[in-house]
Design a protein around this motif. Sequence first.
Motif, PDB file in Angstrom:
ATOM      1  N   VAL A  41       0.840  -1.202   0.000  1.00  0.00           N
ATOM      2  CA  VAL A  41       0.000   0.000   0.000  1.00  0.00           C
ATOM      3  C   VAL A  41       0.875   1.252   0.000  1.00  0.00           C
ATOM      4  O   VAL A  41       0.614   2.201  -0.749  1.00  0.00           O
ATOM      5  CB  VAL A  41      -0.980  -0.003   1.189  1.00  0.00           C
ATOM      6  CG1 VAL A  41      -1.674   1.338   1.341  1.00  0.00           C
ATOM      7  CG2 VAL A  41      -2.013  -1.108   1.005  1.00  0.00           C
ATOM      8  N   ILE A  42       1.917   1.267   0.807  1.00  0.00           N
ATOM      9  CA  ILE A  42       2.818   2.419   0.844  1.00  0.00           C
ATOM     10  C   ILE A  42       3.481   2.619  -0.516  1.00  0.00           C
ATOM     11  O   ILE A  42       3.649   3.747  -0.980  1.00  0.00           O
ATOM     12  CB  ILE A  42       3.859   2.262   1.973  1.00  0.00           C
ATOM     13  CG1 ILE A  42       3.156   2.408   3.330  1.00  0.00           C
ATOM     14  CG2 ILE A  42       4.989   3.265   1.840  1.00  0.00           C
ATOM     15  CD1 ILE A  42       4.036   2.062   4.513  1.00  0.00           C
ATOM     16  N   GLU A  43       3.834   1.527  -1.182  1.00  0.00           N
ATOM     17  CA  GLU A  43       4.451   1.608  -2.509  1.00  0.00           C
ATOM     18  C   GLU A  43       3.449   2.080  -3.565  1.00  0.00           C
ATOM     19  O   GLU A  43       3.791   2.857  -4.457  1.00  0.00           O
ATOM     20  CB  GLU A  43       5.026   0.238  -2.887  1.00  0.00           C
ATOM     21  CG  GLU A  43       5.801   0.222  -4.172  1.00  0.00           C
ATOM     22  CD  GLU A  43       7.126   0.962  -4.089  1.00  0.00           C
ATOM     23  OE1 GLU A  43       7.583   1.447  -5.138  1.00  0.00           O
ATOM     24  OE2 GLU A  43       7.704   1.047  -2.991  1.00  0.00           O
ATOM     25  N   ASP A  44       2.199   1.615  -3.471  1.00  0.00           N
ATOM     26  CA  ASP A  44       1.172   1.989  -4.454  1.00  0.00           C
ATOM     27  C   ASP A  44       0.677   3.421  -4.279  1.00  0.00           C
ATOM     28  O   ASP A  44       0.134   4.004  -5.210  1.00  0.00           O
ATOM     29  CB  ASP A  44      -0.028   1.037  -4.366  1.00  0.00           C
ATOM     30  CG  ASP A  44       0.242  -0.307  -5.021  1.00  0.00           C
ATOM     31  OD1 ASP A  44       1.311  -0.469  -5.647  1.00  0.00           O
ATOM     32  OD2 ASP A  44      -0.609  -1.202  -4.891  1.00  0.00           O
ATOM     33  N   TYR A  45       0.809   3.964  -3.073  1.00  0.00           N
ATOM     34  CA  TYR A  45       0.337   5.318  -2.771  1.00  0.00           C
ATOM     35  C   TYR A  45       1.496   6.136  -2.184  1.00  0.00           C
ATOM     36  O   TYR A  45       1.445   6.556  -1.035  1.00  0.00           O
ATOM     37  CB  TYR A  45      -0.848   5.287  -1.799  1.00  0.00           C
ATOM     38  CG  TYR A  45      -2.059   4.616  -2.382  1.00  0.00           C
ATOM     39  CD1 TYR A  45      -3.011   5.353  -3.072  1.00  0.00           C
ATOM     40  CD2 TYR A  45      -2.244   3.242  -2.274  1.00  0.00           C
ATOM     41  CE1 TYR A  45      -4.122   4.737  -3.629  1.00  0.00           C
ATOM     42  CE2 TYR A  45      -3.346   2.617  -2.831  1.00  0.00           C
ATOM     43  CZ  TYR A  45      -4.271   3.369  -3.510  1.00  0.00           C
ATOM     44  OH  TYR A  45      -5.363   2.758  -4.072  1.00  0.00           O
ATOM     45  N   PRO A  46       2.544   6.370  -2.985  1.00  0.00           N
ATOM     46  CA  PRO A  46       3.720   7.070  -2.454  1.00  0.00           C
ATOM     47  C   PRO A  46       3.376   8.498  -2.036  1.00  0.00           C
ATOM     48  O   PRO A  46       2.655   9.211  -2.740  1.00  0.00           O
ATOM     49  CB  PRO A  46       4.709   7.054  -3.623  1.00  0.00           C
ATOM     50  CG  PRO A  46       3.870   6.886  -4.833  1.00  0.00           C
ATOM     51  CD  PRO A  46       2.667   6.083  -4.399  1.00  0.00           C
ATOM     52  N   GLY A  47       3.849   8.866  -0.881  1.00  0.00           N
ATOM     53  CA  GLY A  47       3.627  10.221  -0.387  1.00  0.00           C
ATOM     54  C   GLY A  47       2.252  10.467   0.186  1.00  0.00           C
ATOM     55  O   GLY A  47       1.950  11.561   0.639  1.00  0.00           O
ATOM     56  N   VAL A  84      -8.246  -2.639  -0.203  1.00  0.00           N
ATOM     57  CA  VAL A  84      -8.327  -3.983   0.366  1.00  0.00           C
ATOM     58  C   VAL A  84      -7.215  -4.825  -0.245  1.00  0.00           C
ATOM     59  O   VAL A  84      -7.085  -4.913  -1.470  1.00  0.00           O
ATOM     60  CB  VAL A  84      -9.702  -4.628   0.084  1.00  0.00           C
ATOM     61  CG1 VAL A  84      -9.746  -6.050   0.610  1.00  0.00           C
ATOM     62  CG2 VAL A  84     -10.817  -3.789   0.683  1.00  0.00           C
ATOM     63  N   VAL A  85      -6.400  -5.416   0.630  1.00  0.00           N
ATOM     64  CA  VAL A  85      -5.320  -6.293   0.194  1.00  0.00           C
ATOM     65  C   VAL A  85      -5.649  -7.694   0.683  1.00  0.00           C
ATOM     66  O   VAL A  85      -5.923  -7.897   1.868  1.00  0.00           O
ATOM     67  CB  VAL A  85      -3.956  -5.840   0.755  1.00  0.00           C
ATOM     68  CG1 VAL A  85      -2.852  -6.783   0.300  1.00  0.00           C
ATOM     69  CG2 VAL A  85      -3.649  -4.402   0.350  1.00  0.00           C
ATOM     70  N   SER A 100      -3.723  -9.773  -4.039  1.00  0.00           N
ATOM     71  CA  SER A 100      -4.541  -8.874  -4.850  1.00  0.00           C
ATOM     72  C   SER A 100      -4.747  -7.578  -4.069  1.00  0.00           C
ATOM     73  O   SER A 100      -4.869  -7.591  -2.849  1.00  0.00           O
ATOM     74  CB  SER A 100      -5.892  -9.508  -5.202  1.00  0.00           C
ATOM     75  OG  SER A 100      -6.698  -9.605  -4.057  1.00  0.00           O
ATOM     76  N   VAL A 101      -4.735  -6.463  -4.800  1.00  0.00           N
ATOM     77  CA  VAL A 101      -4.948  -5.146  -4.218  1.00  0.00           C
ATOM     78  C   VAL A 101      -6.115  -4.520  -4.954  1.00  0.00           C
ATOM     79  O   VAL A 101      -6.100  -4.458  -6.185  1.00  0.00           O
ATOM     80  CB  VAL A 101      -3.685  -4.257  -4.355  1.00  0.00           C
ATOM     81  CG1 VAL A 101      -3.928  -2.891  -3.745  1.00  0.00           C
ATOM     82  CG2 VAL A 101      -2.489  -4.934  -3.725  1.00  0.00           C
ATOM     83  N   GLU A 102      -7.117  -4.093  -4.203  1.00  0.00           N
ATOM     84  CA  GLU A 102      -8.329  -3.538  -4.816  1.00  0.00           C
ATOM     85  C   GLU A 102      -8.707  -2.234  -4.122  1.00  0.00           C
ATOM     86  O   GLU A 102      -8.753  -2.170  -2.899  1.00  0.00           O
ATOM     87  CB  GLU A 102      -9.468  -4.543  -4.684  1.00  0.00           C
ATOM     88  CG  GLU A 102     -10.750  -4.118  -5.346  1.00  0.00           C
ATOM     89  CD  GLU A 102     -11.828  -5.172  -5.194  1.00  0.00           C
ATOM     90  OE1 GLU A 102     -12.992  -4.817  -5.421  1.00  0.00           O
ATOM     91  OE2 GLU A 102     -11.528  -6.323  -4.824  1.00  0.00           O
ATOM     92  N   GLU A 103      -8.971  -1.220  -4.926  1.00  0.00           N
ATOM     93  CA  GLU A 103      -9.418   0.066  -4.384  1.00  0.00           C
ATOM     94  C   GLU A 103     -10.938   0.077  -4.417  1.00  0.00           C
ATOM     95  O   GLU A 103     -11.551  -0.164  -5.445  1.00  0.00           O
ATOM     96  CB  GLU A 103      -8.868   1.194  -5.257  1.00  0.00           C
ATOM     97  CG  GLU A 103      -9.082   2.556  -4.686  1.00  0.00           C
ATOM     98  CD  GLU A 103      -8.387   3.630  -5.505  1.00  0.00           C
ATOM     99  OE1 GLU A 103      -9.112   4.451  -6.100  1.00  0.00           O
ATOM    100  OE2 GLU A 103      -7.142   3.646  -5.558  1.00  0.00           O
TER     101      GLU A 103
END
Length: 106
Positions: A41-47, A84-85, A100-103
């Motif tokens: 999640v931190i990698e997918d949403y940097p900053g 959701v991961v 799986s990663v789902e927004e």
Amino acid sequence: MKRYLLIFAIISLFFNGWIGSSFASEKPDYEKYGRIATAVVIEDYPGEEVVEYEYTGRQKLTETNVTDSFTFQVKEDGKPVTVVVKITHSLDNSKTLTMSVEEKQG
């Protein structure tokens, strides 16, 4: 964001030293997968700020395979986003996993 991660790390170390000493053998078995989910999640949403994290449970798929689910609340551009991961892994082999990663909207 880095400040929040530093605060979280310090608090975690404090609680691990304080509580962990008496309950060291009672670590939840999903802890490793929670760390993996958090890193993704931190990698997918940097900053962006990760506001909330929750382990939402385990689903047994077979005798040896399970799916652990984690829900994150992230503030993306100031707006709340639910992520959701789901991590499917074998209880026998901790090195094999599918993720799986789902927004979620709304």
